[in-house]
Design an enzyme around this catalytic site. Structure first.
Site, PDB file in Angstrom:
ATOM      1  N   SER A  68       0.799  -1.228   0.000  1.00  0.00           N
ATOM      2  CA  SER A  68       0.000   0.000   0.000  1.00  0.00           C
ATOM      3  C   SER A  68       0.831   1.276   0.000  1.00  0.00           C
ATOM      4  CB  SER A  68      -0.960   0.016   1.193  1.00  0.00           C
ATOM      5  OG  SER A  68      -0.271   0.234   2.395  1.00  0.00           O
ATOM      6  N   LYS A 106       0.990   4.656   6.889  1.00  0.00           N
ATOM      7  CA  LYS A 106       0.302   5.522   5.926  1.00  0.00           C
ATOM      8  C   LYS A 106       0.908   6.915   5.997  1.00  0.00           C
ATOM      9  CE  LYS A 106      -2.623   2.301   4.869  1.00  0.00           C
ATOM     10  NZ  LYS A 106      -2.392   1.507   3.711  1.00  0.00           N
TER      11      LYS A 106
END
Length: 154
Positions: A29, A71
């Site tokens: 990701s 993230k």
């Protein structure tokens, strides 16, 4: 000599528990910034909570399965975020994100969202494959467990 070895071991253990921890990235990701298999070093939050900044990489436990996630902070308290045709806008200004492949997410839209106090909006660099604030909502700052110190290209 054994006393020195024990003391060094205790120091390294304390360092890992309270300050710095290595982590192997398993997800894609955050590609191309962090590829699966990369080892990153995580600074624990007590040492760095004041260093939350837009563009910084944070670690927290996934709201869906409890596993650690990395993230990028794309919006902080008081800021407005929006995605129009795969372009992130921060306070109505297009964000510079050379690591995002916009062609793979062409047409993506996310409505304008004001980031309230005590929260951040996080997204993965691999927007097509990332599960992030677009899915689980805003991340409470208190849920941040660490900060990535170095992650290759940033």
């Amino acid at each position: 000599m054994p006393v020195i070895a024990v003391a060094l071991l205790m120091f390294l253990l304390a360092l890992r528990i309270w300050i710095l921890e290595p982590m192997v990235v398993e997800s894609n990701s955050m590609t191309p910034t962090i590829n699966p298999g990369t080892i990153v070093f995580i600074l624990k939050p007590a040492q760095a909570l004041s260093s939350i900044s837009t563009g910084g990489l944070v670690v927290f436990d996934s709201p869906t399965d409890g596993l650690p996630m990395i993230k990028r902070v794309v919006g902080q308290a008081g800021q407005t975020i929006e995605i129009r045709d795969a372009q992130l806008y921060l306070d109505d200004v297009p964000a510079l994100e050379p690591y995002v492949d916009r062609a793979s997410i062409d047409g993506t839209y996310f409505p304008q969202t004001q980031v309230p106090p005590g929260t951040v909006f996080v997204m993965g660099d691999n927007r097509e494959r990332s599960i992030d604030s677009r899915d689980f909502g805003l991340l409470p700052v208190e849920d941040i467990t660490g900060f990535v110190l170095h992650a290759g290209q940033q």
